[in-house]
Design a protein around this motif. Structure first.
Motif, PDB file in Angstrom:
ATOM      1  N   PHE A  29       5.917   3.689   3.157  1.00 25.08           N
ATOM      2  CA  PHE A  29       5.214   3.102   2.026  1.00 25.08           C
ATOM      3  C   PHE A  29       3.710   3.125   2.274  1.00 25.08           C
ATOM      4  O   PHE A  29       3.238   2.808   3.377  1.00 25.08           O
ATOM      5  CB  PHE A  29       5.683   1.662   1.801  1.00 25.08           C
ATOM      6  N   LEU A  30       2.964   3.526   1.229  1.00 20.56           N
ATOM      7  CA  LEU A  30       1.510   3.476   1.292  1.00 20.56           C
ATOM      8  C   LEU A  30       1.094   2.019   1.157  1.00 20.56           C
ATOM      9  O   LEU A  30       1.491   1.331   0.196  1.00 20.56           O
ATOM     10  CB  LEU A  30       0.901   4.318   0.183  1.00 20.56           C
ATOM     11  N   ALA A  31       0.309   1.532   2.116  1.00 20.51           N
ATOM     12  CA  ALA A  31       0.031   0.102   2.215  1.00 20.51           C
ATOM     13  C   ALA A  31      -1.467  -0.147   2.304  1.00 20.51           C
ATOM     14  O   ALA A  31      -2.256   0.763   2.589  1.00 20.51           O
ATOM     15  CB  ALA A  31       0.742  -0.477   3.447  1.00 20.51           C
ATOM     16  N   PRO A  32      -1.897  -1.396   2.057  1.00 23.09           N
ATOM     17  CA  PRO A  32      -3.324  -1.708   2.152  1.00 23.09           C
ATOM     18  C   PRO A  32      -3.889  -1.384   3.533  1.00 23.09           C
ATOM     19  O   PRO A  32      -3.158  -1.248   4.515  1.00 23.09           O
ATOM     20  CB  PRO A  32      -3.360  -3.222   1.873  1.00 23.09           C
ATOM     21  N   ASN A  33      -5.207  -1.280   3.578  1.00 24.01           N
ATOM     22  CA  ASN A  33      -5.935  -0.976   4.814  1.00 24.01           C
ATOM     23  C   ASN A  33      -5.550   0.398   5.369  1.00 24.01           C
ATOM     24  O   ASN A  33      -5.543   0.614   6.578  1.00 24.01           O
ATOM     25  CB  ASN A  33      -5.709  -2.067   5.855  1.00 24.01           C
ATOM     26  N   HIS A  34      -5.196   1.324   4.445  1.00 20.31           N
ATOM     27  CA  HIS A  34      -4.929   2.721   4.806  1.00 20.31           C
ATOM     28  C   HIS A  34      -3.767   2.848   5.792  1.00 20.31           C
ATOM     29  O   HIS A  34      -3.769   3.720   6.656  1.00 20.31           O
ATOM     30  CB  HIS A  34      -6.194   3.388   5.359  1.00 20.31           C
ATOM     31  N   GLN A  35      -2.774   2.013   5.602  1.00 24.15           N
ATOM     32  CA  GLN A  35      -1.610   2.046   6.464  1.00 24.15           C
ATOM     33  C   GLN A  35      -0.433   2.742   5.780  1.00 24.15           C
ATOM     34  O   GLN A  35      -0.307   2.732   4.553  1.00 24.15           O
ATOM     35  CB  GLN A  35      -1.192   0.623   6.840  1.00 24.15           C
ATOM     36  N   LEU A  36       0.435   3.300   6.605  1.00 26.76           N
ATOM     37  CA  LEU A  36       1.707   3.861   6.174  1.00 26.76           C
ATOM     38  C   LEU A  36       2.775   3.071   6.921  1.00 26.76           C
ATOM     39  O   LEU A  36       2.834   3.122   8.161  1.00 26.76           O
ATOM     40  CB  LEU A  36       1.770   5.349   6.520  1.00 26.76           C
ATOM     41  N   THR A  37       3.598   2.343   6.190  1.00 21.41           N
ATOM     42  CA  THR A  37       4.507   1.396   6.820  1.00 21.41           C
ATOM     43  C   THR A  37       5.951   1.706   6.473  1.00 21.41           C
ATOM     44  O   THR A  37       6.251   2.266   5.416  1.00 21.41           O
ATOM     45  CB  THR A  37       4.168  -0.040   6.394  1.00 21.41           C
ATOM     46  N   ALA A  38       6.848   1.293   7.364  1.00 17.97           N
ATOM     47  CA  ALA A  38       8.272   1.545   7.162  1.00 17.97           C
ATOM     48  C   ALA A  38       8.893   0.570   6.180  1.00 17.97           C
ATOM     49  O   ALA A  38      10.019   0.801   5.708  1.00 17.97           O
ATOM     50  CB  ALA A  38       8.998   1.479   8.501  1.00 17.97           C
ATOM     51  N   ALA A  39       8.193  -0.521   5.861  1.00 18.02           N
ATOM     52  CA  ALA A  39       8.690  -1.512   4.906  1.00 18.02           C
ATOM     53  C   ALA A  39       7.614  -1.762   3.857  1.00 18.02           C
ATOM     54  O   ALA A  39       6.419  -1.587   4.121  1.00 18.02           O
ATOM     55  CB  ALA A  39       9.048  -2.805   5.630  1.00 18.02           C
ATOM     56  N   PRO A  40       8.012  -2.163   2.650  1.00 18.53           N
ATOM     57  CA  PRO A  40       7.012  -2.445   1.613  1.00 18.53           C
ATOM     58  C   PRO A  40       6.024  -3.513   2.065  1.00 18.53           C
ATOM     59  O   PRO A  40       6.377  -4.461   2.760  1.00 18.53           O
ATOM     60  CB  PRO A  40       7.854  -2.928   0.422  1.00 18.53           C
ATOM     61  N   ALA A  41       4.786  -3.341   1.663  1.00 18.16           N
ATOM     62  CA  ALA A  41       3.726  -4.285   2.016  1.00 18.16           C
ATOM     63  C   ALA A  41       3.269  -5.028   0.767  1.00 18.16           C
ATOM     64  O   ALA A  41       3.827  -4.852  -0.326  1.00 18.16           O
ATOM     65  CB  ALA A  41       2.563  -3.533   2.658  1.00 18.16           C
ATOM     66  N   ALA A  42       2.239  -5.847   0.926  1.00 18.10           N
ATOM     67  CA  ALA A  42       1.699  -6.593  -0.207  1.00 18.10           C
ATOM     68  C   ALA A  42       1.115  -5.634  -1.245  1.00 18.10           C
ATOM     69  O   ALA A  42       0.608  -4.561  -0.922  1.00 18.10           O
ATOM     70  CB  ALA A  42       0.625  -7.553   0.292  1.00 18.10           C
ATOM     71  N   VAL A  43       1.171  -6.066  -2.490  1.00 22.81           N
ATOM     72  CA  VAL A  43       0.656  -5.240  -3.587  1.00 22.81           C
ATOM     73  C   VAL A  43      -0.871  -5.213  -3.532  1.00 22.81           C
ATOM     74  O   VAL A  43      -1.527  -6.237  -3.333  1.00 22.81           O
ATOM     75  CB  VAL A  43       1.145  -5.783  -4.938  1.00 22.81           C
ATOM     76  N   ALA A  44      -1.428  -4.016  -3.708  1.00 18.64           N
ATOM     77  CA  ALA A  44      -2.881  -3.840  -3.729  1.00 18.64           C
ATOM     78  C   ALA A  44      -3.196  -2.561  -4.483  1.00 18.64           C
ATOM     79  O   ALA A  44      -2.298  -1.784  -4.832  1.00 18.64           O
ATOM     80  CB  ALA A  44      -3.439  -3.781  -2.307  1.00 18.64           C
ATOM     81  N   THR A  45      -4.476  -2.338  -4.731  1.00 18.88           N
ATOM     82  CA  THR A  45      -4.912  -1.120  -5.424  1.00 18.88           C
ATOM     83  C   THR A  45      -6.076  -0.508  -4.657  1.00 18.88           C
ATOM     84  O   THR A  45      -7.031  -1.201  -4.294  1.00 18.88           O
ATOM     85  CB  THR A  45      -5.345  -1.421  -6.865  1.00 18.88           C
ATOM     86  N   ASP A  46      -5.990   0.804  -4.419  1.00 16.27           N
ATOM     87  CA  ASP A  46      -7.100   1.556  -3.850  1.00 16.27           C
ATOM     88  C   ASP A  46      -7.722   2.424  -4.935  1.00 16.27           C
ATOM     89  O   ASP A  46      -7.016   2.914  -5.837  1.00 16.27           O
ATOM     90  CB  ASP A  46      -6.629   2.444  -2.697  1.00 16.27           C
ATOM     91  N   HIS A  47      -9.032   2.644  -4.849  1.00 11.64           N
ATOM     92  CA  HIS A  47      -9.749   3.467  -5.816  1.00 11.64           C
ATOM     93  C   HIS A  47     -10.383   4.656  -5.097  1.00 11.64           C
ATOM     94  O   HIS A  47     -10.785   4.553  -3.932  1.00 11.64           O
ATOM     95  CB  HIS A  47     -10.829   2.648  -6.535  1.00 11.64           C
ATOM     96  N   LEU A  48     -10.482   5.777  -5.811  1.00 12.10           N
ATOM     97  CA  LEU A  48     -11.049   7.002  -5.248  1.00 12.10           C
ATOM     98  C   LEU A  48     -11.968   7.653  -6.268  1.00 12.10           C
ATOM     99  O   LEU A  48     -11.535   7.965  -7.390  1.00 12.10           O
ATOM    100  CB  LEU A  48      -9.935   7.983  -4.864  1.00 12.10           C
ATOM    101  N   ARG A  49     -13.222   7.857  -5.888  1.00  9.01           N
ATOM    102  CA  ARG A  49     -14.136   8.609  -6.757  1.00  9.01           C
ATOM    103  C   ARG A  49     -13.815  10.088  -6.642  1.00  9.01           C
ATOM    104  O   ARG A  49     -13.682  10.627  -5.538  1.00  9.01           O
ATOM    105  CB  ARG A  49     -15.590   8.349  -6.357  1.00  9.01           C
ATOM    106  N   TYR A  50     -13.686  10.724  -7.767  1.00 12.84           N
ATOM    107  CA  TYR A  50     -13.357  12.155  -7.849  1.00 12.84           C
ATOM    108  C   TYR A  50     -14.528  12.988  -7.338  1.00 12.84           C
ATOM    109  O   TYR A  50     -15.647  12.892  -7.854  1.00 12.84           O
ATOM    110  CB  TYR A  50     -13.036  12.479  -9.304  1.00 12.84           C
ATOM    111  N   VAL A  51     -14.275  13.801  -6.318  1.00 14.35           N
ATOM    112  CA  VAL A  51     -15.269  14.737  -5.782  1.00 14.35           C
ATOM    113  C   VAL A  51     -14.728  16.147  -6.031  1.00 14.35           C
ATOM    114  O   VAL A  51     -13.884  16.638  -5.279  1.00 14.35           O
ATOM    115  CB  VAL A  51     -15.524  14.502  -4.289  1.00 14.35           C
ATOM    116  N   PRO A  52     -15.148  16.811  -7.090  1.00 14.88           N
ATOM    117  CA  PRO A  52     -14.559  18.107  -7.464  1.00 14.88           C
ATOM    118  C   PRO A  52     -14.656  19.184  -6.392  1.00 14.88           C
ATOM    119  O   PRO A  52     -13.833  20.102  -6.358  1.00 14.88           O
ATOM    120  CB  PRO A  52     -15.345  18.496  -8.720  1.00 14.88           C
ATOM    121  N   SER A  53     -15.645  19.097  -5.498  1.00 15.56           N
ATOM    122  CA  SER A  53     -15.809  20.133  -4.479  1.00 15.56           C
ATOM    123  C   SER A  53     -14.957  19.878  -3.242  1.00 15.56           C
ATOM    124  O   SER A  53     -15.028  20.640  -2.276  1.00 15.56           O
ATOM    125  CB  SER A  53     -17.279  20.230  -4.063  1.00 15.56           C
ATOM    126  N   ALA A  54     -14.146  18.856  -3.232  1.00 15.42           N
ATOM    127  CA  ALA A  54     -13.308  18.565  -2.069  1.00 15.42           C
ATOM    128  C   ALA A  54     -12.156  19.555  -1.982  1.00 15.42           C
ATOM    129  O   ALA A  54     -11.638  20.009  -3.007  1.00 15.42           O
ATOM    130  CB  ALA A  54     -12.763  17.140  -2.152  1.00 15.42           C
TER     131      ALA A  54
END
Length: 700
Positions: free
Chosen positions: A381-406
């Motif tokens: 599961f994708l989790a807060p603080n850029h973690q990948l966890t084996a169990a669900p974590a607390a609900v949160a939202t991450d934002h990403l600015r679109y960089v077209p040259s990436a």
């Protein structure tokens, strides 16, 4: 396309031999070279010698297709043998001449007639180039070729078909059409999914690479070695509409892309498939294992878009001996046990540092069924603080600015090994597991669920699966993209509602991997993968919801660390080199590229360049290609690509220069297309033609 080039585009030339001149105006087979009895390949169990002949195969409309026949030199008058057909637009008498001999002569020495046929309108074949790849005309002609081969006095009435990339694509397509004499195929680095997996719309998003510039130019070239310049030839070839124009007109899946394809369930003949984990055309293998009712066997190795014995990534293995065994059973009726061997022989890749240089990849071979034995889905599961966890974590939202040259470090297609992914990950949302307490082995297709929103009506999402070593280096494993407009259907896209959250489901491309103890599993998510895929036109920020049992997650196909060992591969055998034909350097792909960023103006440019050359008894061929991609991070609607290709034929009495120039630019609503094809003789222009069109953006 690819199919390759990209089909040809990603198949390097390898050694081979063909005579310098193939022209036959009659049905009768004409001897085109003296009988050749070269030394057998090292380790070859048979050597019947090779006799090379040429033929013209008549089509119902009177067009003659040029064929080269590689025959056993000791073929007895009353002996009947099968034919193995390779059917391509890639100019057997010059472009593929260095590589054809090493395959077809091998088969001839083992009691087959190897057959190389130019598709109509290409190379030495007559007629006008078809209007597209895998056209109905190509397929109908292919049926005629197969029937003709089955009628020849040396034939036992059975035909096999094989090829890499384009030759693999049309082998699968012809198997779907079921011509009576076609009894088995061998398809290498191929797919049936022309919209989603070929080189025009990867994962449904517009892609422009060197295939466009090279293939559009090849349509205009006349046949070697005479290179006729009469008005009929010039009108048919130089004036034929570039295929790329039609591809840009069809920006969504549908009847255009599906027309060449029938159902897998229509295939009733045995299929041997070879795929590469560093190749863009690998996902068809599990589909065919699951759906084709006829016998299907497959190899999936660590190779790029090349043959298993010549791939730049190893371990390399011999395949021609196994092709002979395959066709011996299905075309000659020999009980050699090939049908009882594992359905899938796959290379389990082990963790290794990033790097695109030629190398042997660590790992082990295993024999598998499909799905693999012991497969267990494991969800992270994708989790807060850029973690990948084996169990669900607390609900949160991450934002990403679109960089077209990436995305440059993520490659030019979903193939090849890549450099360290930290530069592209810097423009991505990344989620890392804790250091693994035990190794994790994956084999198959990872599935991703994203709960995402964008503040613009068009957005793409790209997911990359990676291995983070304890020293911080990041190795790419696999990935995939999804156009937000195609979230429900590639055939019926619809814009996003800004701010609305959507559940996006995508499958990553087939792969295998073993993360060792102490490494981390990383999932990286971005909204651009440039210059591989065309940027969406609006500046934006996207949101990704994390946490909870239904939040964003990835499910890995985890398998036991080790599987049954497959039968041993035979030793690599020498590939016979041609006399009188040399290749001073490799084929243009993969070439070289550089990235230039103007941080102040927020503009980026990638320049790709590749060259190749071949020397023949009758002259020399030099080819160069260049692509220049532009993107503006502040205004991604104004992206652009310019492509140049030049083929120079130096003959005894003249120098012919074929040039092609492709320019595609965009704004928020349209693509502006221009293509020019030009022919010069001794520096003077003989013919030039330009196509220009304004094409509406169709939610791309």
């Amino acid at each position: 396309m690819i199919g390759l080039p990209i089909a040809r585009a990603r198949t390097p030339h390898s050694s081979g031999h063909v005579p310098s001149h193939y022209q036959c105006l009659k049905y009768v087979i004409v001897l085109a070279a003296a009988m050749l009895t070269l030394p057998a390949s090292a380790g070859a169990p048979a050597n019947r010698g090779v006799r090379i002949m040429s033929a013209s195969i008549p089509m119902p409309d009177g067009v003659l297709l040029a064929a080269t026949l590689y025959m056993p030199a000791d073929l007895r008058p009353h002996e009947r043998v099968p034919a193995l057909l390779e059917y391509l637009p890639y100019r057997k008498d010059d472009d593929t001449a260095p590589g054809d001999y090493g395959k077809h002569a091998y088969f001839a020495r083992h009691g087959y007639v190897g057959v190389r046929v130019d598709i109509r309108g290409f190379g030495a074949s007559g007629g006008t180039p078809p209007t597209r790849e895998y056209s109905a005309q190509e397929q109908e002609d292919g049926e005629q070729v197969i029937a003709w081969l089955a009628r020849q006095p040396w034939s036992n009435g059975k035909v096999g078909m094989f090829g890499i990339s384009w030759g693999g694509f049309n082998s699968i397509q012809m198997a779907m059409r079921r011509p009576p004499a076609l009894k088995a195929i061998l398809a290498i680095e191929a797919t049936e999914a022309l919209f989603k997996e070929d080189v025009h719309y990867m994962d449904g998003v517009m892609h422009v690479d060197e295939f466009e510039v090279s293939m559009d130019l090849d349509q205009g070239r006349s046949g070697a070695p005479d290179f006729p310049l009469d008005e009929d030839t010039l009108a048919r070839r130089m004036d034929s509409t570039p295929w790329s124009l039609d591809y840009f007109r069809h920006q969504r899946d549908g009847a255009f892309w599906r027309a060449p394809i029938r159902a897998f369930e229509d295939i009733r003949i045995p299929c041997f498939l070879i795929g590469g984990l560093q190749d863009g055309y690998r996902d068809s293998i599990p589909r065919m294992l699951e759906r084709v009712p006829a016998p299907v066997h497959a190899w999936l190795g660590p190779w790029n878009h090349d043959y298993p014995n010549t791939s730049i990534y190893g371990p390399r293995v011999e395949w021609r001996d196994q092709a002979v065994r395959w066709f011996d059973h299905w075309l000659k009726g020999i009980d050699n046990g090939v049908e009882r061997e594992p359905r899938l022989v796959v290379y389990q890749q082990h963790s290794h540092p990033p790097g695109a240089a030629a190398q042997d990849i660590p790992g082990e071979w295993r024999a598998e069924s499909w799905p693999p034995a012991g497969l267990k889905p494991l969800t992270w599961f994708l989790a807060p603080n850029h973690q990948l966890t084996a169990a669900p974590a607390a609900v949160a939202t991450d934002h990403l600015r679109y960089v077209p040259s990436a995305g440059t470090e993520a490659g030019f297609w979903w193939g090849e090994l890549l450099t360290d992914q930290r530069p592209v990950d810097a423009y991505s949302l990344t989620y890392d597991s804790a250091p693994l307490e035990a190794e994790v082995s994956m084999l198959g297709i990872a599935r991703v669920r994203l709960l995402a929103a964008a503040d613009a009506p068009l957005a793409n999402w790209f997911v990359r699966l990676e291995d983070v070593a304890d020293d911080g280096r990041v190795t790419a494993i696999t990935g995939a993209g999804l156009a937000g407009a195609q979230r429900r259907s590639m055939e019926h896209p619809e814009p996003l509602i800004p701010g609305q959250e959507y559940m996006l489901n995508l499958d990553l491309h087939l792969s295998s991997w073993v993360w060792p103890r102490g490494h981390r599993i990383r999932v990286a998510i971005s909204n651009a993968q440039w210059p591989m895929l065309w940027p969406t036109p609006y500046p934006m920020t996207t949101a990704l919801r994390l946490g909870g049992a239904e939040g964003s997650a990835i499910t890995l196909p985890v398998v036991p660390a080790h599987g049954p060992a497959p039968p041993a591969f035979g030793p690599l055998e020498a590939v016979e080199a041609p006399s009188g034909i040399t290749t001073p350097n490799d084929y243009a792909w993969p070439g070289s590229w550089k990235l230039e960023r103007d941080e102040a103006k927020e503009r980026s440019t990638v320049t790709w360049h590749g060259t190749s050359a071949v020397r023949f008894p009758w002259g020399a061929f030099e080819h160069s290609e260049q692509l220049v991609y532009h993107v503006d991070d502040a205004d991604p609607a104004v992206s652009a690509v310019e492509g140049e290709a030049e083929s120079i034929e130096t003959l005894a009495d003249r120098v012919l220069t074929y040039r092609g120039h492709l320019a595609v630019t965009s704004d928020a609503a349209t693509f502006h297309y221009a293509y020019t094809r030009e022919l010069l003789r001794n520096g003077a222009v003989v013919r030039t033609k330009t196509w220009q069109e304004v094409i509406p953006r169709d939610l791309q």
